[in-house]
Structure formats: C-alpha cells, structure tokens
Design an enzyme around this catalytic site. Sequence first.
Site, PDB file in Angstrom:
ATOM      1  CG  ASP A  99     -14.578  21.247  -1.370  1.00  0.00           C
ATOM      2  OD1 ASP A  99     -15.779  21.604  -1.350  1.00  0.00           O
ATOM      3  OD2 ASP A  99     -14.161  20.358  -2.124  1.00  0.00           O
ATOM      4  CD  GLU A 100     -11.458  21.366  -4.959  1.00  0.00           C
ATOM      5  OE1 GLU A 100     -10.423  20.746  -5.257  1.00  0.00           O
ATOM      6  OE2 GLU A 100     -12.588  20.988  -5.319  1.00  0.00           O
TER       7      GLU A 100
END
Length: 525
Positions: free
Chosen positions: A332-333
């Site tokens: 993620d991210e």
Amino acid sequence: MTPRRTLPLLLSSLLLAAGTSSGAGAAAEPVVRPLGDVVPAPASVTPGGEPYTLTRATSIRVQHESREIGRYLAGVLRPSTGYPLPVVDDHAAGGGILLRLDRRATGLGDEGYELRSGRAGVVLTAHAPAGLFRGVQTLRQQLPAAVERRTVQSGPWKIAGGTVTDTPRFAYRGAMLDVSRHFFTVDQVKRYIDQLALYKVNKLHLHLSDDQGWRLAVDSWPRLAAYGGSTQVGGGAGGSYTKDDYREIVRYAASRYQEVVPEIDMPGHTNAALASYPELNCDGVAPPLYTGTNVGFSSLCVPKERTYDFVEDVIRELAELTPGRYLHIGGDEAHSTSHADYAAFMDRVQPLVATYGKTVIGWHQLTGARPAPGALAQYWGLDRSSAAEKEQVAAAGRAGTGIILSPADRAYLDMKYTKETPLGLSWAGYVEVRRSYDWDPATLLPGLPEEAVAGVEAPLWTETISQSAHIDRMAFPRVAGIAELGWSPAASHDWEAYRLRLGRQGPRLDALGIDYYRSPQVPWV
C-alpha cells in the site's frame, strides 16, 4: 442456514431494553441469559427446557483431542466459580459439560459447533477442535458476566436450555495489530489474542515492519531489528521480537485457534530497513531513522538485484517461523515507486512467497499489478473511493483473487469514534459503533460476488496507540461488530437487535478489565 428467533428470546430482549433508547438506564443482567444472546449472533437458536446449573460437582468431560480445550474452559471458569471443575477422560458418562468431537458431523465444517443444554448437562459437539473452541466462547457468554472475573463470585451459574447450531459465514475473520508504529510486547499481544478469542476471531495479522520500526529478528540481516527496531513514533525506544518471541506468539495464538498472518510491508513503508542497510537504497545512502507519521516517502530500490536477495532472505526466514498459510507483503501507499516498478517488484516477489510454501496477501493496490494465482487482496478503501478503484478490486475478485474487506471508514479501529475521541486519527472520517457494524460484506463493493469475499478484518494502526489501555478503548466494542459481520449469517444482521446484545456485553467487558468506549448509541447494561 436461517436463524430461528423465538418468542421467548424476543420478549427477553424487549424486557431488557425497556425504556433504554440511549446508553443510560439499561436493565440489570438476567440470572439466566436467553439462549443465543451472544456476540457473534449464532446461526440457529432453539430455546427449550430447563437451564443447566454449574455446581461444585460439575466436571468437564473430554476426549483425547479435546483435552486442551477442556483445560482452557476450566481455566476460565474456576477462578470465578470457585469450583474444582476437573477435566476428566470420561466421555461415556452423563452429566456435567461434555466436549465431543464427531468426525461424522461434516455439516459443521472446521469451525462450527452444536451446543445442547438442559437440566442434566451441556453437550458441545464439533467436527474439528477449532469448532469446539468456538463453541466454548458461546458457552462462556451464556453464563453470567461475573464468570470472567479472577476472584470467586456468588453465582448462580446457569446456562439456558435448548440447542444452538452455529457455523461461520466467512472463513477469514481477522484483526490486525500494528506493532511497528509503536512496539507491543509478547504479553501485550497475548492479551489481545485472548480478547479476540471471545468473539471467534481466527486470524491475527501482525504488521511487523514500517517506516518507524522493524520488529522481527532476521538472522541474515541483523541490523533490521538491532537498528531498524530501535525507535518508534515519537522517538521512544521501540523494540523487536526475537525468533523465540515470535514463535511464542504463534504458539499462543494457535492455542486460541488463531492463525498468525505476518506482514512485511514493501516496496513502500520501508524506511526502517533502508536506514539499516545503505545498499537497499538506489543511491547507496541510508536515510535517518524516522519517528513521524507521514506515509509514502520510502521505497526499496526496485532495479537492484540486492533488493531481491534481501526480500528472499526475509521471506525465507519468516516462512520458516510461520506455520500458517499466509504471508502478507503489504504493497500500500507506495507513492515513491512508479507504477511500472511496482508491478515489476510484485512480479518478482510473489513467486518467492510461493517458493517458501505460503500464499500471498497484499493490500488492495496489488490488484493494480498482477496478483498471483490464489492470492488474497485486502481492501481498505472508503465509501468515497473512486468507482474505478472499486471496480479494479471487484474485477480482481471476479477473476479469482479472494478479497478481504477492511474498509477504513468502517473497519479501521484507529479511527476516532467522534471528534472528541482523544486517541486515533480521522482521515477516513469518524467511525461510531453503528457505522462500524452496519454494512454487509456481500454488497460493499459493486460487482464483487459474495463468493469472492474471503472475509473481513479489523486493522488497528498505532500512530497514536502505545498502551494496552489504548487498544482496549479503540478496539472495543467495534471489533466485536466486525467479528459478527464475519461470523453471523446475513439474515441475522440488524442494528437494533445487535445494539441490545452488545449492550449486554458491557458487564463482561468490565469483568475482563477491558476499558471499552461506552458509545451513546448502545444501551449498556
């Protein structure tokens, strides 16, 4: 299976709720809790007959495979009742509490159970040990809340008569604890495991690495824990688990029939690793350790072969320590990683997970790359997420990727309840108890078929969480609602009924020493 809601149970609920539209003035706990008045709600409840009363003569009768579960049950009941409750190998004799495995009861699956209670005794039947353990949680919730206390209480100890037949809706029912932003000791993790067991949670997801700290010893890369684990958000001392520490967490979770899902987040959220080893950086220069809360600024160096030496070593050592099926690779991210590099990285890393006998889980951004066959993607989007993002995840589900649902604006336990909540964050909005509970995993994502939903998980990120008391306040009571979404049949989902059952959990949480959030949406007993 359609739940059976009978008139006696309905009347009991109405009587308990009489005059209570808010958190004040709820009725006292009944001497005999109506059958099925538990969380999560059982699939089928048929009240009938007289209750069973625990006495000093009660024994817990077991077969060989159920002995440890019998000891666990005795350990829960002895301190408060003061009764000896011997665990005996006598499954043929009558009376008392019988924990029975029946390999012919295939309809119960691995986690289902049947509980029959009457004046002569209680019989708990399951196809597999995990089912007996889940049934024990129902049994303990049928007893007065004072049974959870660690000193002798007055009783009486009655279990309502009738039959509960229960199986879970989804196979994956998890809770995540972020031990990277703030470190939590083995004993603190064990405490959370015990709390989660009460609500039939079967996966413990441990977020073991992030920008602020690396929390597990890796023999081939020792500075990860020694240096990368030496701090945390706010600049505290941090900490890390030795391999024996991690094995103890895994062992303890297994004793509560919870499977540990370890996560090493990559290619982003990797500052602790980058600070520990300069060669993992594209420029060969190690950044300083990080104690803030920003995200998206770090990335492993995707073009470097040394990166994959590192990743394989970590996966190999972690897989050797982890008996469970899954290894979570984050994803993620990764804002500092180009899309092309991200996809290339996942193409290299996912086969490594399979090489060491594990199944990939990644955050839902994995669906923007090429999920490996059999992989699971964990969705953490919001109601306001774009239609394109939701469709990307739903399309992956339709193509065979299992989806774990953890919508941040409903299931993230670190979100503030209201603007007055002193702990937590609010980037996903405020998440009161009703919002956390009142959604259906089968309909959250348009175009995602229910058969593609692996289950649900309630993550607890710890930027603002540094003590067990903080875990208590932010996880409870919301984690109980997420657990019910994962376990109970869709037909039983009803906020008004749930808020009454949840309110009657208050004395139990008090007895367990859990300082939960007293939501004004719930009529707490």
